[in-house]
Design a protein around this motif. Structure first.
Motif, mmCIF file in Angstrom:
data_model
loop_
_atom_site.group_PDB
_atom_site.id
_atom_site.type_symbol
_atom_site.label_atom_id
_atom_site.label_comp_id
_atom_site.label_asym_id
_atom_site.label_seq_id
_atom_site.Cartn_x
_atom_site.Cartn_y
_atom_site.Cartn_z
ATOM 1 N N ASN A 455 0.854 -1.295 -0.036
ATOM 2 C CA ASN A 455 -0.118 -0.012 -0.008
ATOM 3 C C ASN A 455 1.015 1.362 0.000
ATOM 4 O O ASN A 455 1.843 1.350 0.888
ATOM 5 N N ARG A 456 0.489 2.223 -0.757
ATOM 6 C CA ARG A 456 1.303 3.451 -0.775
ATOM 7 C C ARG A 456 0.048 4.543 -0.156
ATOM 8 O O ARG A 456 -0.623 4.250 0.254
ATOM 9 N N ASP A 457 0.918 5.561 -0.015
ATOM 10 C CA ASP A 457 -0.019 7.035 0.374
ATOM 11 C C ASP A 457 -1.429 7.005 -0.165
ATOM 12 O O ASP A 457 -2.383 6.978 0.300
ATOM 13 N N LYS A 458 -1.427 6.711 -1.577
ATOM 14 C CA LYS A 458 -2.409 6.676 -2.466
ATOM 15 C C LYS A 458 -2.284 5.790 -3.423
ATOM 16 O O LYS A 458 -1.455 5.786 -4.297
ATOM 17 N N GLY A 459 -2.839 4.503 -3.431
ATOM 18 C CA GLY A 459 -2.727 3.501 -4.423
ATOM 19 C C GLY A 459 -1.952 2.260 -3.979
ATOM 20 O O GLY A 459 -1.541 2.153 -2.757
ATOM 21 N N VAL A 460 -1.822 1.269 -4.657
ATOM 22 C CA VAL A 460 -1.268 0.245 -4.413
ATOM 23 C C VAL A 460 -0.203 -0.231 -5.552
ATOM 24 O O VAL A 460 -0.411 -0.173 -6.832
ATOM 25 N N SER A 461 1.131 -0.971 -5.047
ATOM 26 C CA SER A 461 2.159 -1.242 -5.865
ATOM 27 C C SER A 461 2.276 -2.876 -5.776
ATOM 28 O O SER A 461 2.229 -3.303 -4.689
ATOM 29 N N PHE A 462 2.256 -3.411 -6.807
ATOM 30 C CA PHE A 462 2.645 -4.834 -7.126
ATOM 31 C C PHE A 462 3.964 -4.845 -7.313
ATOM 32 O O PHE A 462 4.489 -4.419 -8.695
ATOM 33 N N ILE A 463 4.924 -5.555 -6.535
ATOM 34 C CA ILE A 463 6.473 -5.583 -6.744
ATOM 35 C C ILE A 463 6.791 -6.986 -7.173
ATOM 36 O O ILE A 463 6.482 -7.999 -6.157
ATOM 37 N N ILE A 464 7.554 -7.134 -8.255
ATOM 38 C CA ILE A 464 7.968 -8.593 -8.641
ATOM 39 C C ILE A 464 9.501 -8.601 -8.524
ATOM 40 O O ILE A 464 10.047 -7.722 -9.229
ATOM 41 N N LYS A 465 9.898 -9.367 -7.856
ATOM 42 C CA LYS A 465 11.491 -9.623 -7.873
ATOM 43 C C LYS A 465 11.891 -10.963 -8.551
ATOM 44 O O LYS A 465 11.362 -11.955 -8.138
ATOM 45 N N ALA A 466 12.756 -11.090 -9.405
ATOM 46 C CA ALA A 466 12.893 -12.277 -10.274
ATOM 47 C C ALA A 466 14.765 -12.217 -10.442
ATOM 48 O O ALA A 466 15.285 -11.214 -10.732
ATOM 49 N N PRO A 467 14.991 -13.291 -10.483
ATOM 50 C CA PRO A 467 16.856 -13.449 -10.830
ATOM 51 C C PRO A 467 16.975 -13.116 -12.364
ATOM 52 O O PRO A 467 16.162 -13.752 -13.260
ATOM 53 N N ILE A 468 17.962 -12.490 -12.683
ATOM 54 C CA ILE A 468 18.321 -12.088 -13.926
ATOM 55 C C ILE A 468 18.929 -13.462 -14.586
ATOM 56 O O ILE A 468 19.409 -14.220 -13.751
ATOM 57 N N SER A 469 18.787 -13.410 -16.013
ATOM 58 C CA SER A 469 19.429 -14.574 -16.684
ATOM 59 C C SER A 469 20.933 -14.544 -16.706
ATOM 60 O O SER A 469 21.538 -13.463 -16.591
#
Length: 469
Positions: A455-469
């Motif tokens: 949750n942000r001050d206004k809105g929502v962030s979806f964060i994806i973390k993945a290993p680089i090739s």
């Protein structure tokens, strides 16, 4: 454990059989060590002691003095000393140092079984047959006589009184039942352990089997979905840890069972609603009771059918996703920059009132392009549903990971539900049921990535973390 096709079903018998096998291995090992090492060492010690006794007698001035006590020593039991006289006609005369005047042909030799009737006279004559030189000094022999090993030492004796050849022979039979006393003792102790081992196995098996029986009954309860009470075993050993693991399994199975019931209830409701709407409007057309126009009613039927089709496809996709990922997912290098640009261009035309802000850089990951595209599309679709005016997408590389953040300025997610939005059964505050986020998480997890909502001050962030090739 199986022996010639026979299976030991009793824990007592299995423990006892294992115990017996260990005892037999120990007995065999000690027997081999005894035969190959202990006997060799004992023979060397015996030969050395006999050599010392022979030297003492050889250096004595009077062979027929006081009776020697060498045969009372531990390693020289059954040993004896004889004088061999060979005249010019090769006639052999045998005399025992300690048995002067006794007929040696009637004296049995210790160390040989009585039934063999081995006399000291015959044994002395046999040993004299190995003397090849007139003068010898502590010549050692180890020969077999009537199946028994005999160790003897020969030394010539100088004599000025006669021309006969005189020799001192010290001998000892090496093979006797007493030599195996240690071996017999080990075997006897092993047999005792095997007998008492059955009683010990019975006690140990009872101690082990009692909690195992409780675990068996508990497993049957779980198999019949009896979640009422956890099992209580106070052991801190492997059985105790197994009981704790089974309690954890019980909790997880109970939760999965409840989720399955909720899932069926939720999905049946979500599938019933569009079907009911479609049937109602179809009947209205048939009865001529439709509202507005036929075209408007048909449009409603079409939209509901599209929504129903989408839900069914998501269900089928989620149901087969695990198998597809494991068996039919060909991984390759994916350029996320190009993929996100392609997806965002398609989504921008869905709602032209939403402003898109892209801050993306080249980044590469390994995975199936089709599956990764589905995962990102589901998140963007969810963001587009709740966004008010803006969606932003950021793509960066940090250390050895790719970080993708998808933000929408819609309402915040309730903090007590934010960790559940990726579950199959999650419903939003409006009661809508969706599987898109659950599908995205399953795909990202498969490729060793992580996803979370913030949750942000206004809105929502979806964060994806993945290993680089």
């Amino acid at each position: 454990m199986k022996v010639k096709g026979f299976k030991f079903k009793s824990l007592t018998i299995r423990i006892w059989a294992t115990f017996t096998l260990i005892i037999l291995i120990i007995i065999c090992s000690i027997s081999i060590i005894y035969l190959s090492v202990f006997r060799t060492i004992k023979e060397k010690d015996t030969m050395q002691d006999l050599k010392v006794a022979h030297s003492i007698l050889l250096n004595a001035n009077n062979f027929y003095g006081p009776e020697n006590r060498f045969d009372e020593l531990k390693n020289l039991k059954r040993s004896s000393n004889v004088i061999i006289t060979i005249d010019s006609d090769n006639n052999v005369n045998v005399r025992n140092i300690n048995k002067i005047g006794r007929p040696l042909d009637q004296q049995p030799v210790q160390g040989f079984p009585p039934e063999l009737r081995v006399s000291e006279d015959s044994l002395g004559r046999w040993m004299a047959g190995f003397i090849k030189n007139d003068i010898v000094y502590q010549q050692q022999f180890k020969k077999s006589y009537n199946g028994k090993s005999v160790f003897f030492i020969v030394s010539s004796i100088k004599s000025t009184d006669t021309s006969d050849k005189i020799y001192l022979i010290s001998y000892i039979p090496l093979s006797n039942i007493e030599d195996n006393s240690l071996l017999y003792m080990v075997i006897a102790i092993g047999i005792m352990f095997i007998v008492f081992g059955f009683i010990a196995a019975k006690i140990v098996a009872g101690y082990i089997a009692k909690p195992l029986k409780k675990l068996e009954d508990y497993s049957l309860r779980i198999a019949h979905k009896d979640w009422k009470e956890p099992i209580e075993i106070k052991n801190e050993d492997e059985i105790g840890r197994l009981a704790k693991a089974m309690n954890i399994m019980r909790t997880e199975l109970k939760r999965a069972d409840e989720e399955e019931k909720m899932f069926l209830q939720s999905i049946s409701h979500d599938l019933k609603t569009p079907v009911m709407v479609i049937m109602s409007h179809a009947e209205a057309i048939i009865d001529g009771m439709y509202i507005d126009s036929v075209e408007k009613t048909a449009d409603i039927i079409k939209n509901e059918a599209i929504a129903l089709e989408k839900k069914i496809k998501q269900l089928l996709y989620l149901n087969t996703l695990d198998y597809v990922l494991e068996n039919n997912s060909k991984a390759s290098e994916i350029n996320l920059y190009q993929l996100i640009l392609y997806i965002s261009n398609r989504f921008e035309i869905v709602n032209n009132k939403i402003k898109w802000d892209l801050d993306i850089k080249d980044a590469f990951i390994i995975g199936n392009a089709e599956k990764i595209q589905v995962a990102i599309e589901n998140i963007l679709e969810n963001s587009l549903r709740y966004a008010e005016k803006k969606i932003s997408v950021k793509l960066n590389v940090e250390n050895s990971n790719v970080i993708l953040e998808i933000y929408n300025d819609g309402p915040n997610i309730d903090e007590k539900h934010i960790n559940n939005i990726f579950d199959n059964l999650y419903k939003d505050k409006t009661g809508n049921f969706g599987l898109g986020l659950a599908i995205s998480k399953k795909i990202i997890d498969f490729y060793d990535g992580e996803i979370k909502a913030v949750n942000r001050d206004k809105g929502v962030s979806f964060i994806i973390k993945a290993p680089i090739s």
